[in-house]
Design a protein around this motif. Structure first.
Motif, PDB file in Angstrom:
ATOM      1  N   LEU A 106      -6.555   7.589  -2.908  1.00  0.00           N
ATOM      2  CA  LEU A 106      -6.041   7.119  -1.618  1.00  0.00           C
ATOM      3  C   LEU A 106      -7.081   6.286  -0.876  1.00  0.00           C
ATOM      4  O   LEU A 106      -6.732   5.334  -0.161  1.00  0.00           O
ATOM      5  N   GLU A 107      -8.337   6.629  -1.061  1.00  0.00           N
ATOM      6  CA  GLU A 107      -9.411   5.845  -0.433  1.00  0.00           C
ATOM      7  C   GLU A 107      -9.416   4.414  -0.958  1.00  0.00           C
ATOM      8  O   GLU A 107      -9.584   3.459  -0.195  1.00  0.00           O
TER       9      GLU A 107
ATOM     10  N   ARG B 108       0.845   4.190  -2.804  1.00  0.00           N
ATOM     11  CA  ARG B 108       0.611   5.610  -2.494  1.00  0.00           C
ATOM     12  C   ARG B 108       1.649   6.489  -3.177  1.00  0.00           C
ATOM     13  O   ARG B 108       1.323   7.513  -3.789  1.00  0.00           O
TER      14      ARG B 108
ATOM     15  N   GLU C 194      -6.338   2.617   0.531  1.00  0.00           N
ATOM     16  CA  GLU C 194      -6.545   2.264   1.937  1.00  0.00           C
ATOM     17  C   GLU C 194      -7.453   1.051   2.076  1.00  0.00           C
ATOM     18  O   GLU C 194      -7.304   0.250   3.000  1.00  0.00           O
TER      19      GLU C 194
ATOM     20  N   CYS D 228       0.831  -1.215   0.000  1.00  0.00           N
ATOM     21  CA  CYS D 228       0.000   0.000   0.000  1.00  0.00           C
ATOM     22  C   CYS D 228       0.860   1.257   0.000  1.00  0.00           C
ATOM     23  O   CYS D 228       0.543   2.240  -0.683  1.00  0.00           O
ATOM     24  N   GLU D 229       1.950   1.238   0.750  1.00  0.00           N
ATOM     25  CA  GLU D 229       2.839   2.407   0.792  1.00  0.00           C
ATOM     26  C   GLU D 229       3.468   2.651  -0.579  1.00  0.00           C
ATOM     27  O   GLU D 229       3.550   3.799  -1.044  1.00  0.00           O
TER      28      GLU D 229
ATOM     29  N   ARG E  76      -6.955  12.760  -5.890  1.00  0.00           N
ATOM     30  CA  ARG E  76      -6.014  12.183  -4.932  1.00  0.00           C
ATOM     31  C   ARG E  76      -6.760  11.542  -3.759  1.00  0.00           C
ATOM     32  O   ARG E  76      -6.426  10.427  -3.331  1.00  0.00           O
TER      33      ARG E  76
ATOM     34  N   THR F 220       0.184   8.579  -6.482  1.00  0.00           N
ATOM     35  CA  THR F 220       0.029  10.022  -6.311  1.00  0.00           C
ATOM     36  C   THR F 220       0.995  10.771  -7.228  1.00  0.00           C
ATOM     37  O   THR F 220       0.681  11.849  -7.735  1.00  0.00           O
TER      38      THR F 220
END
Length: 260
Positions: free
Chosen positions: A208-209, A98, A212, A94-95, A204, A102
């Motif tokens: 991101l939702e 991101r 997550e 996940c990191e 964004r 992004t």
């Protein structure tokens, strides 16, 4: 087939030998993203060789490629397996998403007319799969949406990195219901609209939702590992129908491998 391969059969054979492991790798990547291959699945070289009409050496090369993506590992004296995704692996995936995704937004927002058309086409395919009631193809397309966005920056290395990350994300998630899949499709549509409008903060936040949502640890009761041939059959059928592989499947050429 190109003229130069017709004129030089040895060059043709060499090209086919190089392409076939890539084809097997792509089919298995797609099967993972479609939730057909799950953690704990034993990837028997013999069964895969039979399913693809390939030699064990060819299958082994494809498995090594998948190992490089972190999607399979070798257990001593037992063979190749798809690994479980622990909390640390899920968090790391996940990191990475991101950071990469992004960054992609900064390069693509607002979407050009051509890029918007490309994303809309992908969303139309998602919608069609949902309407057809094809959850297998829907799962693949929902995951491939993020690969589609990465492809917009025309960086093959980054696209392949995102493909690996999405496959890992899929290993950490159960097969969605149609209700959940429709909600994800709606979220993807909203992301595309925000990108097209040049609304970077909204794009964004929506993206991101979705990332997550992938951070939820897998359930304790993992799905039972499927029979390999049964798991791959619908994926192979869909690929054959689409005729859209980057490396065409030389199955007829390679059928003789198993008899060698």
């Amino acid at each position: 087939m190109s003229d130069k391969f017709e004129r030089n059969p040895e060059q043709h054979d060499r090209a086919m030998n190089e392409a076939f492991p890539v084809y097997i790798e792509r089919v298995m990547l797609r099967a993972i993203m479609a939730r057909r291959l799950v953690p704990g699945t034993c990837l028997s070289e013999g069964r895969l060789a039979f399913a693809f009409g390939a030699s064990r050496a060819t299958v082994r090369e494809a498995l090594v490629r998948l190992q490089g993506r972190g999607l399979v590992h070798v257990v001593a004296k037992r063979g190749w397996f798809i690994p479980e995704q622990g909390c640390d692996e899920i968090r790391a995936t996940c990191e990475a998403r991101r950071i990469i995704q992004t960054g992609i937004l900064t390069l693509t927002v607002p979407l050009s007319a051509r890029d918007a058309a490309s994303v809309r086409h992908h969303l139309a395919r998602q919608h069609a799969a949902l309407e057809d009631g094809d959850i297998i193809h829907t799962c693949f397309l929902l995951a491939d949406f993020h690969v589609c966005l990465t492809r917009l920056i025309h960086n093959p290395a980054m696209t392949e990195s995102m493909r690996s990350l999405m496959a890992r994300s899929c290993l950490a998630r159960a097969t969605p219901t149609f209700h959940t899949a429709r909600a994800v499709h709606a979220a993807h549509t909203a992301i595309m609209e925000a990108m097209g409008d040049g609304d970077m903060p909204r794009a964004r936040a929506l993206l991101l939702e979705r990332i997550e949502a992938s951070a939820v640890p897998p359930p304790h009761d993992s799905p039972h590992p499927p029979d390999l041939r049964a798991a791959l059959a619908p994926v192979l059928y869909r690929i054959e129908r689409e005729k859209a592989l980057s490396s065409p499947a030389p199955i007829s050429h390679r059928q003789s491998e198993t008899q060698a």
